[in-house]
Design a protein around this motif. Structure first.
Motif, PDB file in Angstrom:
ATOM      1  N   LEU A   1       3.485  10.808  -7.223  1.00  0.00           N
ATOM      2  CA  LEU A   1       3.000   9.569  -7.841  1.00  0.00           C
ATOM      3  C   LEU A   1       1.488   9.608  -7.977  1.00  0.00           C
ATOM      4  O   LEU A   1       0.800  10.237  -7.166  1.00  0.00           O
ATOM      5  CB  LEU A   1       3.401   8.358  -6.995  1.00  0.00           C
ATOM      6  CG  LEU A   1       4.888   8.027  -6.945  1.00  0.00           C
ATOM      7  CD1 LEU A   1       5.145   6.913  -5.930  1.00  0.00           C
ATOM      8  CD2 LEU A   1       5.385   7.605  -8.318  1.00  0.00           C
TER       9      LEU A   1
ATOM     10  N   GLU B   1      -2.269   8.771  -7.442  1.00  0.00           N
ATOM     11  CA  GLU B   1      -2.986   8.287  -6.260  1.00  0.00           C
ATOM     12  C   GLU B   1      -4.009   7.227  -6.688  1.00  0.00           C
ATOM     13  O   GLU B   1      -5.017   7.561  -7.297  1.00  0.00           O
ATOM     14  CB  GLU B   1      -3.684   9.449  -5.560  1.00  0.00           C
ATOM     15  CG  GLU B   1      -4.563   9.054  -4.401  1.00  0.00           C
ATOM     16  CD  GLU B   1      -3.881   8.151  -3.399  1.00  0.00           C
ATOM     17  OE1 GLU B   1      -4.360   7.014  -3.191  1.00  0.00           O
ATOM     18  OE2 GLU B   1      -2.851   8.566  -2.830  1.00  0.00           O
ATOM     19  N   PRO B   2      -3.752   5.933  -6.397  1.00  0.00           N
ATOM     20  CA  PRO B   2      -4.642   4.874  -6.884  1.00  0.00           C
ATOM     21  C   PRO B   2      -6.029   4.858  -6.251  1.00  0.00           C
ATOM     22  O   PRO B   2      -6.935   4.243  -6.791  1.00  0.00           O
ATOM     23  CB  PRO B   2      -3.879   3.593  -6.551  1.00  0.00           C
ATOM     24  CG  PRO B   2      -2.963   3.951  -5.447  1.00  0.00           C
ATOM     25  CD  PRO B   2      -2.625   5.404  -5.636  1.00  0.00           C
TER      26      PRO B   2
ATOM     27  N   ARG C   1       0.450   2.061  -7.263  1.00  0.00           N
ATOM     28  CA  ARG C   1       1.064   3.379  -7.497  1.00  0.00           C
ATOM     29  C   ARG C   1       2.180   3.276  -8.520  1.00  0.00           C
ATOM     30  O   ARG C   1       2.291   4.102  -9.416  1.00  0.00           O
ATOM     31  CB  ARG C   1       1.603   3.970  -6.200  1.00  0.00           C
ATOM     32  CG  ARG C   1       0.480   4.294  -5.227  1.00  0.00           C
ATOM     33  CD  ARG C   1       0.969   5.118  -4.104  1.00  0.00           C
ATOM     34  NE  ARG C   1       0.472   6.463  -4.385  1.00  0.00           N
ATOM     35  CZ  ARG C   1       0.905   7.542  -3.804  1.00  0.00           C
ATOM     36  NH1 ARG C   1       1.872   7.480  -2.939  1.00  0.00           N
ATOM     37  NH2 ARG C   1       0.385   8.701  -4.091  1.00  0.00           N
TER      38      ARG C   1
END
Length: 188
Positions: A118, A120-121, A146
């Motif tokens: 996913l 990565e914020p 995310r």
């Protein structure tokens, strides 16, 4: 962790100082996101800060996106290069690639997490329109950055340096990070 992760020392420097120096090489201006209770902290006070906005915290309950959205409210027309302060193995090459590969026509430019695939914020360039949409979403429901990045038109990058996005949340993770960074002594 039981300690302020931003103040943990790696190679003799607090992680926050290392992160700010890293980002400052690639951004026009650099700010540290702080909660109101962190304002008197001398480490954080040595940098330009953006205080978490109460109305955003009240809606979200806390977390790093409070700081990201507070920065957006302070400067709504700019993209934000967001980096968490608990990434001791993040390096200049990784940040440089993120900045170089930015696509301002998309929602964000983000690295894909090594463990879950996913985005990565907290090592991402968030575009202004995306932050405005997140801010509006936060008025009505809990946001999940995310998942939001996973469902949006996002420039996704693979991390070239294994472990560059590993965060340190526990003492054993810190011990591994110290070894990987070549720190000779167990730092406190």
């Amino acid at each position: 962790m039981g300690q302020d992760k931003a103040a943990l020392s790696y190679n003799g420097r607090p992680q926050l100082a290392r992160a700010v120096d890293l980002v400052a090489r690639h951004a026009e201006r650099c700010f540290v996101s702080i909660r109101p209770d962190q304002q008197p902290d001398p480490l954080r006070a040595s940098y330009p800060c953006i205080m978490d906005r109460r109305e955003i915290k009240d809606r979200l309950g806390g977390g790093p996106m409070v700081g990201v959205l507070s920065a957006h409210v302070a400067y709504p027309g700019v993209a934000w290069l967001v980096v968490a302060c608990d990434l001791p193995m993040l390096d200049d090459t990784t940040i440089a690639a993120l900045v170089h590969e930015r696509n301002a026509d998309l929602a964000a430019t983000a690295y894909v997490g090594e463990s879950d695939g996913l985005p990565e914020p907290l090592c991402t360039i968030w575009e202004p329109a995306t932050l405005a949409a997140l801010h509006n979403q936060a008025r009505n429901q809990k946001i999940r950055p995310r998942q939001m990045l996973g469902g949006s038109a996002v420039r996704r990058l693979e991390v070239k340096k294994t472990g560059a996005l590993e965060n340190v949340n526990a003492p054993d993770e810190r011990d591994r990070a110290l070894k990987r960074l070549g720190c000779c002594e167990q730092e406190v």
